[in-house]
Design a protein around this motif. Structure first.
Motif, short mmCIF file in Angstrom:
data_model
loop_
_atom_site.label_atom_id
_atom_site.label_comp_id
_atom_site.label_asym_id
_atom_site.label_seq_id
_atom_site.Cartn_x
_atom_site.Cartn_y
_atom_site.Cartn_z
N ASP A 44 -6.34 5.88 -8.16
CA ASP A 44 -5.61 7.14 -7.95
C ASP A 44 -6.58 8.31 -8.07
O ASP A 44 -7.35 8.39 -9.03
CB ASP A 44 -4.50 7.27 -9.00
CG ASP A 44 -3.41 8.23 -8.57
OD1 ASP A 44 -3.71 9.15 -7.78
OD2 ASP A 44 -2.27 8.07 -9.04
N ASP A 87 0.82 -1.21 0.00
CA ASP A 87 0.00 0.00 0.00
C ASP A 87 0.86 1.27 0.00
O ASP A 87 2.00 1.25 0.45
CB ASP A 87 -0.91 0.03 1.21
CG ASP A 87 -2.15 -0.83 0.99
OD1 ASP A 87 -3.06 -0.72 1.81
OD2 ASP A 87 -2.17 -1.62 0.03
N ALA A 88 0.27 2.35 -0.47
CA ALA A 88 1.03 3.59 -0.59
C ALA A 88 1.18 4.27 0.77
O ALA A 88 0.48 3.95 1.72
CB ALA A 88 0.29 4.52 -1.53
N TRP A 146 -2.71 7.51 -4.22
CA TRP A 146 -3.32 6.25 -4.70
C TRP A 146 -3.40 5.20 -3.59
O TRP A 146 -2.68 5.28 -2.60
CB TRP A 146 -2.54 5.69 -5.88
CG TRP A 146 -1.08 5.43 -5.61
CD1 TRP A 146 -0.05 6.30 -5.76
CD2 TRP A 146 -0.50 4.21 -5.13
NE1 TRP A 146 1.14 5.72 -5.40
CE2 TRP A 146 0.89 4.42 -5.02
CE3 TRP A 146 -1.01 2.95 -4.80
CZ2 TRP A 146 1.78 3.43 -4.59
CZ3 TRP A 146 -0.13 1.96 -4.36
CH2 TRP A 146 1.26 2.21 -4.26
N GLU A 191 0.84 9.70 -0.66
CA GLU A 191 0.46 9.27 -2.01
C GLU A 191 -1.02 9.54 -2.26
O GLU A 191 -1.81 9.58 -1.33
CB GLU A 191 0.70 7.77 -2.18
CG GLU A 191 2.12 7.31 -1.95
CD GLU A 191 3.04 7.62 -3.12
OE1 GLU A 191 2.60 8.32 -4.04
OE2 GLU A 191 4.18 7.18 -3.07
N SER A 210 -2.58 -1.80 -5.39
CA SER A 210 -1.27 -2.30 -5.81
C SER A 210 -0.48 -1.17 -6.47
O SER A 210 -1.06 -0.31 -7.12
CB SER A 210 -1.43 -3.41 -6.83
OG SER A 210 -2.18 -4.46 -6.31
N SER A 211 0.84 -1.21 -6.30
CA SER A 211 1.66 -0.19 -6.97
C SER A 211 1.71 -0.51 -8.46
O SER A 211 1.45 -1.64 -8.88
CB SER A 211 3.07 -0.19 -6.40
OG SER A 211 3.73 -1.37 -6.83
N LEU A 212 2.06 0.51 -9.25
CA LEU A 212 2.13 0.27 -10.70
C LEU A 212 3.21 -0.76 -11.02
O LEU A 212 3.06 -1.57 -11.93
CB LEU A 212 2.38 1.57 -11.45
CG LEU A 212 1.20 2.55 -11.44
CD1 LEU A 212 1.52 3.81 -12.23
CD2 LEU A 212 -0.07 1.90 -11.98
N CYS A 213 4.31 -0.73 -10.26
CA CYS A 213 5.39 -1.71 -10.48
C CYS A 213 4.87 -3.12 -10.31
O CYS A 213 5.16 -4.01 -11.10
CB CYS A 213 6.52 -1.51 -9.49
SG CYS A 213 7.57 -0.16 -9.90
N GLU A 214 4.08 -3.28 -9.27
CA GLU A 214 3.54 -4.61 -8.99
C GLU A 214 2.61 -5.05 -10.13
O GLU A 214 2.66 -6.19 -10.58
CB GLU A 214 2.74 -4.49 -7.69
CG GLU A 214 2.57 -5.77 -6.94
CD GLU A 214 1.72 -5.51 -5.70
OE1 GLU A 214 1.82 -4.42 -5.09
OE2 GLU A 214 0.93 -6.40 -5.37
N HIS A 253 -5.36 -0.44 -8.86
CA HIS A 253 -4.58 0.73 -8.45
C HIS A 253 -5.55 1.88 -8.65
O HIS A 253 -6.01 2.12 -9.76
CB HIS A 253 -3.37 0.85 -9.38
CG HIS A 253 -2.55 2.08 -9.16
ND1 HIS A 253 -1.45 2.11 -8.35
CD2 HIS A 253 -2.67 3.34 -9.68
CE1 HIS A 253 -0.91 3.33 -8.38
NE2 HIS A 253 -1.63 4.08 -9.17
#
Ligand code: AR6
Length: 521
Positions: free
Chosen positions: A275, A1-2, A8, A6, A11-15, A273
């Motif tokens: 945002d 989590d952010a 958002w 943040e 899940s992070s964008l990387c994930e 995700h």
């Protein structure tokens, strides 16, 4: 989590991108076939604009293809020295646009010479009246001659047959960006032949409807849209983009769409995700970017509209050319456009929308020569009465539409969907419902969901809490679908949808299921 700072959650964008990077997702190929018309010669080299493909038997005046303004079948009646004569329309176009044009009024006169019974082009005239002398000079001496030259080269740039993407046909068209520029130049100069009434199912691309806007209150939008369009021509005539764009019409018959009441996928398998800041076009690089569309693609882009779809079309004007050959969408259809470029920066939204200068798009190209920008054109339904959208038939229409848009022939490594409040602005749908329907469609098509709430912080938290509830309780798509159908019977306010789902879930745990209840002892 952010972290707390943040904007958002989820899940992070990387994930979501599995750390392989946003440019690694599968793309649909450009393979010439009966179902995919490629109007340039392969391969795309990026040394110069792709060479046009020449058909053995080109169709330029045919019901299955775009009727070209340069077709020798395109005739136009005029009165010459008091006598009625029929002229080749393309000759009139060439003659009329070869005369000097130094003002909005003269441009209007030129356009009239090959279009009968046009209304007053008030907005066009006023646009130039309001520019200062230097800006006018720059347009009429510099830019307009280049637009005209690009338009008049259409027979050389696009000698091939451009198929119409008709209702219920899965078909694709690939064009070079130069071919699109030449078509758009013709659209701006209103040279396309007017279609017969029966063919009104095509949105139409001549800019007349934009030029004739006379509602003063909305004129500002027209000026800003025109600035975007002229900026596009300024950029492409200075340095012609060398890539290509694919338009794909998709139709999935009902029999090939999952039954939502028996789809036993877990919703938790879809990552989200969410945002509250960012937009689809700014932040959705490499993702499947949803266009909140009208069944006539582009909606009011050449008229009064100035919301998500219209803004997207004027900052990426190559999308506008779809209006020439994409028949009005029906319920189980979507259009996917791959390779469009962005040319303008903007600020504001709707009545505050303003052009903010050129945008230099650096999105990389795929192996077929297209920018890795994919737009998913799906039209929601407009609701005048909120409860109508909760009828199972209405929910089915929307979830199926999203399914068609998000589905792909590829099964692995699909780009996530970048979307948001689809159908919840001009079309007045419910955020609570549409977010869940889009989540279901993502789940069924094997894509993760990236959702921009467009500044709505509360909804970001509400939607995420709902998602966590669905995940933690191992709720499946079929179950969620049944809760949604159950809600429709209660005629409850849309704001209570999420709490209703939670209660319905707890109730389903407590009580015997309806099936058992009715079982004979
Ligand atoms: N990125 C993310 N979200 C956005 C963006 C953006 N760039 N722009 C707006 N939103 P709307 P609809 C949010 O009204 O209801 C057009 O005329 C914002 O919260 O454009 O499906 C079409 O041609 C906004 O209120 O879509 C159709 O005729 C919400 O998304 C009709 O509007 C919905 O945007 C479609 O209406």
């Amino acid at each position: 989590d952010a972290t707390d700072t943040e904007t958002w959650v989820g899940s992070s964008l990387c994930e979501i991108c599995s750390n392989k990077g946003i440019w690694s997702f599968n793309v649909n190929p450009v393979n010439i076939s009966k179902y995919h018309a490629v109007l340039y010669n392969l391969p795309v080299t990026f040394k110069k604009p792709p060479e046009p493909h020449i058909n053995a038997d080109p169709k330029h005046w045919d019901d299955d293809y775009v009727r070209m303004p340069y077709s020798d079948k395109s005739l136009f009646p005029i009165t010459e020295n008091g006598v009625d004569v029929i002229k080749l329309r393309w000759k009139l176009i060439v003659d009329s646009l070869s005369e000097p044009i130094n003002s909005g009024r003269e441009l209007e006169e030129a356009i009239r010479k090959y279009n009968s019974s046009l209304p007053e082009l008030t907005a066009l005239r006023k646009y130039f009246d309001e520019l200062d002398e230097e800006e006018n000079e720059c347009f009429f001496k510099n830019l307009l001659p280049k637009i005209i030259s690009l338009a008049l080269q259409l027979p050389q740039i696009l000698p091939g047959s451009l198929p119409l993407l008709k209702k219920h046909c899965n078909r694709s068209v690939s064009l070079s960006q130069q071919q699109i520029a030449s078509l758009l130049a013709n659209a701006v100069l209103c040279t396309f032949p007017w279609r017969k009434k029966v063919a009104n199912a095509y949105p139409g691309v001549n800019f007349v409807s934009l030029y004739m806007a006379d509602k003063r209150a909305q004129r500002q939008n027209f000026y800003e849209k025109l600035k975007c369009i002229f900026n596009y021509f300024h950029l492409v005539t200075k340095s012609m983009p060398l890539g290509v764009v694919t338009f794909e019409r998709k139709y999935i018959p009902k029999s090939n769409i999952p039954r939502w009441d028996s789809l036993d996928n877990y919703l938790k398998d879809t990552k989200v995700h969410i945002d509250s800041s960012g937009t689809i076009e700014d932040n959705g690089l490499g993702f499947l970017q949803v266009d909140f569309a009208n069944k006539n693609v582009g909606g009011g882009v050449l008229g009064y509209g100035c919301v998500q779809e219209e803004i997207r079309f004027v900052i990426c004007p190559e999308l506008i050319i779809g209006r020439l050959f994409i028949e009005q969408l029906t319920d189980l259809e979507a259009v996917i456009v791959t390779g469009v470029q962005r040319y303008s920066k903007y600020s504001g939204y709707a009545e505050t929308f303003a052009w903010e200068g050129p945008f230099y798009d650096e999105t990389p190209y795929d192996e077929y020569g297209r920018r890795r920008t994919t737009v998913c054109i799906i039209d929601a339904t407009r609701y005048n009465k909120s409860f109508h959208q909760f009828y199972p038939s209405a929910m089915l229409r929307e979830v199926n539409k999203a399914f068609v848009g998000f589905s792909s022939r590829a099964t692995i490594n699909l780009a996530p969907v970048a979307t948001g409040n689809w159908g919840c602005g001009a079309f007045q749908g419910s955020l609570y419902l549409k977010s869940l329907l889009q989540l279901m469609a993502c789940n069924a098509t094997g894509r993760h969901l990236i959702y921009y709430t467009f500044g709505n912080e509360d909804f970001k938290d509400d939607f995420y809490k709902m998602y966590l509830f669905l995940s933690k309780n191992n709720i499946k798509v079929e179950q969620l679908w049944r809760f949604l159908c159950g809600f429709s019977v209660t005629k409850n306010s849309e704001n209570n949808l999420y709490s209703y789902i939670q209660q319905a879930f707890f109730d389903s745990k407590k009580q015997p299921t309806v099936k058992n209840f009715f079982k004979k002892p």
